[in-house]
Scaffold this motif. Structure first.
Motif, mmCIF file in Angstrom:
data_model
loop_
_atom_site.group_PDB
_atom_site.id
_atom_site.type_symbol
_atom_site.label_atom_id
_atom_site.label_comp_id
_atom_site.label_asym_id
_atom_site.label_seq_id
_atom_site.Cartn_x
_atom_site.Cartn_y
_atom_site.Cartn_z
ATOM 1 N N GLN A 814 0.803 -1.218 0.000
ATOM 2 C CA GLN A 814 0.000 0.000 0.000
ATOM 3 C C GLN A 814 0.838 1.271 0.000
ATOM 4 O O GLN A 814 0.305 2.365 0.207
ATOM 5 N N VAL A 815 2.156 1.142 -0.192
ATOM 6 C CA VAL A 815 3.001 2.333 -0.288
ATOM 7 C C VAL A 815 2.727 3.013 -1.620
ATOM 8 O O VAL A 815 2.902 2.420 -2.688
ATOM 9 N N ALA A 816 2.311 4.263 -1.577
ATOM 10 C CA ALA A 816 1.874 4.940 -2.795
ATOM 11 C C ALA A 816 3.039 5.369 -3.672
ATOM 12 O O ALA A 816 2.947 5.347 -4.899
ATOM 13 N N VAL A 817 4.148 5.787 -3.067
ATOM 14 C CA VAL A 817 5.294 6.287 -3.838
ATOM 15 C C VAL A 817 6.457 5.318 -3.638
ATOM 16 O O VAL A 817 6.924 5.117 -2.520
ATOM 17 N N ARG A 818 6.959 4.744 -4.733
ATOM 18 C CA ARG A 818 8.016 3.737 -4.645
ATOM 19 C C ARG A 818 9.303 4.197 -5.311
ATOM 20 O O ARG A 818 10.227 3.399 -5.466
ATOM 21 N N ASP A 819 9.396 5.443 -5.707
ATOM 22 C CA ASP A 819 10.571 5.940 -6.413
ATOM 23 C C ASP A 819 11.716 6.154 -5.423
ATOM 24 O O ASP A 819 11.611 6.980 -4.509
ATOM 25 N N PRO A 820 12.831 5.415 -5.545
ATOM 26 C CA PRO A 820 13.937 5.582 -4.593
ATOM 27 C C PRO A 820 14.571 6.965 -4.657
ATOM 28 O O PRO A 820 15.072 7.467 -3.649
ATOM 29 N N VAL A 821 14.575 7.581 -5.847
ATOM 30 C CA VAL A 821 15.144 8.927 -5.965
ATOM 31 C C VAL A 821 14.294 9.926 -5.176
ATOM 32 O O VAL A 821 14.815 10.764 -4.438
ATOM 33 N N ALA A 822 12.977 9.804 -5.310
ATOM 34 C CA ALA A 822 12.092 10.691 -4.563
ATOM 35 C C ALA A 822 12.247 10.470 -3.057
ATOM 36 O O ALA A 822 12.215 11.420 -2.272
ATOM 37 N N ALA A 823 12.445 9.214 -2.676
ATOM 38 C CA ALA A 823 12.630 8.925 -1.253
ATOM 39 C C ALA A 823 13.934 9.533 -0.751
ATOM 40 O O ALA A 823 13.997 10.075 0.358
ATOM 41 N N ALA A 824 14.996 9.453 -1.578
ATOM 42 C CA ALA A 824 16.289 10.008 -1.171
ATOM 43 C C ALA A 824 16.216 11.527 -1.031
ATOM 44 O O ALA A 824 16.895 12.114 -0.185
ATOM 45 N N LEU A 825 15.363 12.165 -1.856
ATOM 46 C CA LEU A 825 15.226 13.622 -1.812
ATOM 47 C C LEU A 825 14.173 14.091 -0.808
ATOM 48 O O LEU A 825 13.960 15.296 -0.654
#
Length: 996
Positions: A814-825
């Motif tokens: 159910q995690v909506a955002v899976r982009d590692p770059v977005a998570a790092a930022l």
């Protein structure tokens, strides 16, 4: 003079302290003479500074390394004789030192004198602790330490003078004579004291109890005893720093006087002797202060030593950079005076926190930590060669400061350690004294504390078992029952209190020694080696009696008489046995180990009623054979049917103890604690917010009939393992909102069926349809994405994660955002997604009542608590169909009774259909809309619960006729039995091997 000495000893005899004083003084003659003659001996053998200091370090290492063995034997044999033998050894090799022709012989001679002197630390110190009461020990150790001052005064003067006049060898040819005289006087006039007498008197024990000496521990037990003393561990970690500084100072002083100030042997001897009155000054001033502080509060002694350490460090720096010889000598005297206080203060504290029966071992183990500091001497010698001796001396100051502050940190543990020592000493002596009077308790647990890391689990548990009885140990999940059994069997170490078995202290005995004494534990559900055959498991069980082949053969035949099915499975791996057969194998292995005390953890865990019925009879037969039994059992009905005495635990404490009939009248004790008051999904709140769900599902109201829609269809599924048919042509349907209960004997194929449905096992034949879609070819992940959830019997969670992290991991889909770059930022969308997951985690924590466990690691949870976390993870998936494999397994009976309503609320709130394997008949019949009975991998019958449980084949192969085994939960009658009418039992069918 005599009056002053008696004031130091508290009026006790002066003979022990005077003789041990003399032995310590003559020991120091040899040591101090060698120290002051170090430069001359260095030159005589053609060594440099690094070489001679390396010799000193090597000799010290040999001496220190031998102390542990000496300490072990000093706890088991007469210490006075050991002390005399040690003195004789160092006297003889002092003589050899004087005639050593080459460096190799010198090293051997000094090593043997070191071994002889190594006897002093464990034997002299433990003897003084048992000769004199706690209140005067710091003063006694101070007086004993004054002997070092006497030796340090006489040794340098006499040794330096004799060396100056006749050569360096002559002192060592003379110093053995006074040693021989003192050895004779010691053997003639010094008796051995009773170990722990004064500690027991301090606790108010009777003279009979105080005079009853504890049974000596084994080496492994001594090691565990010593290493659980928190004060001792802190002091041990200070020793590498203190040893490096103090030994280095003693060696470098002579080098500084020789290399910097140009003094010869005799002059260095005079300076050394002139500095040693500082020892007497330090003892006269510092020891009374330490004694007064110790009388007020023992931890103040260690803080005083830390302050004293700062003074020593300042004096070391002052000596290193002294502008002239007089100021260097003055700093030397002050350093010596301050150092004199350190050892009596440490020894006085150690004598209070070390258990008497392992006191010599405790004093000696510090030598191993001291060894860690000795390599520094070689480094210091190299620095003296390259940077000069002044710089080398100065660098020892910060090393000593570190040791001083580590000692100060031990103060917070002193009071608790003293209480534990005294309580333990009294406990065993009371039992031994009682046994002499004919009063017997097979097992006595007194004030037991147990902690995992910093989390305390047991709090002052008191527990007694008489010979030949069956005792039930009951309680809620996480109450500490299994921990108590593990502590008794030595698998976890107690942090306080005492465990006495058959009159012998077993508090810190290693597990193999506990087993050898006759304590055997049957662990819940994990008692066999799965990769070994039944025969190999049985053979391992007789490891204690491997040389007695006749006994092993006889015991094996007797065990197979109790469990004939094991003979049929003799060559099959333990993993291929059903749950009931594995439990039988575990009990057979325990039986062969010839237990005097058999501890069974979860007898009925995961077993069919008919198997439980068989095991109840076998447990009674084992008791009739003469074995005492402690039974931990989640089913109060089963436990109280077997036991005469019951103990009830809650939150690590005993809440009730007494006859089982009295426990039946205590509903306040037999209440649900963990699941009580659990709210429904719709009503659960987290900080005032309702639990949110991502999608709407069809729901049924409580008690409503399930819908007609088929959400799961299993059609003619079969599975074979080699030549064994585990599941044969099984077909059934699960409707929307329905709860379908699955029952059957162990080995009927229930878990294999679940493995097929959930995709962990591929069927040989048949089809699985989920919500109208054929999922037969899909793996577990594919079926999970389509709405199939599964709870395993053993709660397969990640032990290294916390409860919150485990539930969060279950919400990964159910995690909506899976982009590692977005998570790092750390983009806002990522933060919003993480916040939504965190809110759902908190909602599930609140729903399942896991707030108290949310930040604990899964590995720290009890079986029942892990079960609840597993259920929360299943709910996090929001499945359409949930497979529950024995949800009540490992959960206490009253909690099981609360589990049924909770499962119905989960069904009603989520709209999920439930497929439930369960052996607890009151639970499964109360929640099921329909039931399915399996046997031999085939469907026996399906229908309404009342029809299925009264089917003749179900009664014969699964339920049996023992009401308690059938109805493990629910209210007991006043007699502790249940009434149930069943049809006549038919002959049971043999379950095929290999089914699960």
């Amino acid at each position: 003079m005599r009056r002053r000495l008696l004031a130091i000893t508290g009026g006790a005899s002066l003979t022990p302290i005077l003789l041990l004083f003399g032995l310590n003084a003559v020991d120091e003659l040899d040591r101090s003479a060698f120290a002051v003659l170090t430069p001359t001996i260095r030159d005589a053998f053609g060594l440099d500074n690094q070489g001679i200091l390396s010799v000193v370090a090597l000799v010290s290492a040999v001496a220190l390394g031998s102390q542990v063995i000496i300490g072990y034997y000093a706890d088991r044999f007469p210490r006075v004789r050991i002390a005399a033998v040690g003195a004789g050894v160092w006297g003889a090799f002092t003589l050899v030192t004087g005639v050593a022709p080459v460096i190799a012989v010198l090293i051997i001679a000094r090593s043997m004198t070191g071994i002889g002197r190594a006897v002093n630390d464990p034997t002299h110190r433990s003897l003084l602790a048992d000769y004199y009461p706690p209140a005067v020990r710091t003063k006694v150790y101070g007086l004993y330490q004054a002997a070092n001052g006497v030796g340090l005064i006489a040794g340098p003067v006499v040794g330096g003078l004799l060396s100056h006049l006749f050569g360096w060898r002559v002192p060592f040819l003379i110093f053995w004579v006074p040693t021989a005289v003192l050895v004779y006087l010691t053997l003639r006039h010094l008796p051995d004291p009773i170990r722990g007498y004064h500690e027991r008197i301090a606790m108010g024990a009777s003279e009979e109890t105080a005079a009853t000496e504890e049974i000596p521990p084994s080496f492994g037990e001594s090691w565990r005893i010593v290493n659980q003393v928190q004060t001792l561990k802190r002091i041990f970690w200070s020793l590498p720093f203190l040893a490096a500084a103090i030994i280095g100072i003693q060696s470098l002083y002579a080098i500084v006087y020789d290399d910097v100030w140009g003094r010869n042997d005799f002059q260095r001897g005079l300076i050394g002797a002139g500095a040693e009155p500082g020892v007497l000054l330090g003892l006269a001033v510092g020891v009374p202060i330490a004694a007064r502080l110790g009388a007020r509060r023992p931890d103040l002694v260690l803080k005083f030593l830390a302050i004293n350490g700062c003074l020593i460090a300042a004096c070391i720096v002052g000596f290193a950079y002294a502008p002239n010889l007089p100021s260097a000598i003055a700093m030397h005297v002050l350093t010596t005076a301050a150092l004199a206080v350190v050892l009596p203060g440490i020894l006085g504290t150690l004598s209070l926190v070390l258990p008497p029966k392992a006191r010599a071992m405790g004093f000696s183990i510090g030598s191993l930590y001291t060894l860690m500091g000795l390599p520094v001497l070689g480094i210091v010698g190299a620095l003296a060669d390259s940077l000069g001796p002044r710089m080398a001396v100065a660098m020892l100051a910060p090393v000593l400061l570190i040791g001083a502050f580590v000692i100060a940190s031990a103060g917070s543990f002193v009071a608790a350690d003293i209480d534990k020592v005294r309580a333990s000493a009294v406990a065993q002596s009371e039992v031994l004294a009682a046994r002499r009077r004919g009063e017997t308790k097979l097992l006595l647990v007194k004030d037991l504390d147990v902690a995992y890391d910093k989390v305390q689990v047991l709090f002052g548990v008191n527990f007694e078992v008489d010979e030949g009885e069956i005792v039930a140990l009951l309680g809620t999940n996480g109450a500490g029952k299994s921990t108590l059994l593990r502590a008794i069997s030595g698998l976890v170490e107690a942090s306080g209190g005492a465990i006495v078995f058959d009159g012998q202290d077993a508090t810190y005995a290693p597990p193999h020694e506990v087993a050898a004494r006759g304590i055997v534990q049957v662990p819940g559900g994990k008692g066999v080696f799965p990769t070994l055959t039944v025969a190999e498991n049985i053979r391992i069980a007789g490891w204690l009696y491997q040389r007695d082949e006749a006994y092993i053969a006889m015991a094996t035949e007797e065990a197979l008489g109790y469990f004939p099915v094991l003979r049929q499975r003799w060559d099959q791996p333990g993993a291929n046995l059903s749950g009931g057969e594995q439990q039988m194998l575990t009990l057979a292995m325990a039986f062969i180990a010839k237990p005097r005390l058999l501890m069974i953890d979860e007898l009925s865990l995961g077993l069919a009623p008919i198997i439980v019925e068989q095991l109840l009879g076998i447990v009674r037969a084992i008791r009739d054979r003469g074995t005492t039994i402690i039974l931990v059992e989640q089913s109060v009905n089963v436990a109280l049917t077997l036991a005469e005495t019951a103990y009830f635990m809650e939150k690590g404490e005993i809440r009730f103890s007494g006859p089982t009939r009295e426990l039946l009248g205590r509903p306040d004790i037999l209440r649900s604690v963990f699941l009580e008051g659990a709210g429904s999904m719709d009503g659960a709140r987290n900080n005032g917010a309702p639990v949110r769900r991502r999608r709407t599902k069809p729901t049924t109201t409580a008690g409503a009939a399930p819908g007609d829609a088929v959400v799961l269809e299993v059609a003619e599924v079969s599975r074979r393992y080699g030549g064994i048919q585990a599941v044969a042509d099984v077909s059934f349907e699960l409707h929307a909102g329905e709860i379908l209960g699955v029952i059957g004997p162990n080995g009927a194929g229930k878990t294999t069926l679940f493995d097929i449905v959930s995709g962990f096992v591929v069927p040989d034949e048949g089809r699985i349809t989920l919500a109208g879609e054929d999922v037969t070819a899909l793996g577990p992940d594919g079926r999970a994405r389509r709405g199939l959830g599964r709870s395993f019997q053993d709660a397969r969670l990640f032990p290294a994660l916390t409860v919150r992290s485990t539930i969060a991991l279950a919400l990964e889909r159910q995690v909506a955002v899976r982009d590692p770059v977005a998570a790092a930022l750390h983009l806002p969308a990522v933060l919003d997604s993480e916040q939504e997951v965190a809110e759902r985690v908190e909602a599930l924590v609140a729903l399942m009542g896991l707030g108290a466990f949310a930040d604990k690691f899964v590995s720290e949870l009890s079986t029942g608590s892990r079960r609840i976390v597993d259920l929360a993870c299943v709910l996090a998936h929001e499945p359409k169909v949930i497979l529950f494999d024995e949800p009540s397994s490992g959960i206490a009976q009253r909690e099981t009774e609360a589990l049924g309503p909770l499962l119905r609320r989960v069904r009603d709130a989520t709209g999920a259909s439930l497929l439930v394997i369960e052996h607890d008949m009151p639970l499964v019949t109360s929640i099921s809309d329909r039931m399915l009975a399996l046997d031999l991998g085939q469907v026996v019958t399906t229908g309404a619960p009342s029809e299925v449980v009264n089917h003749p084949e179900v009664v014969a192969s699964y339920l049996g006729t023992d009401d308690v085994a059938i109805a493990r939960s629910g209210a007991l009658s006043a007699t502790g039995t249940k009434k149930r009418s069943v049809k006549k039992k038919q002959p049971a069918k043999a379950a095929p091997s290999g089914t699960r």
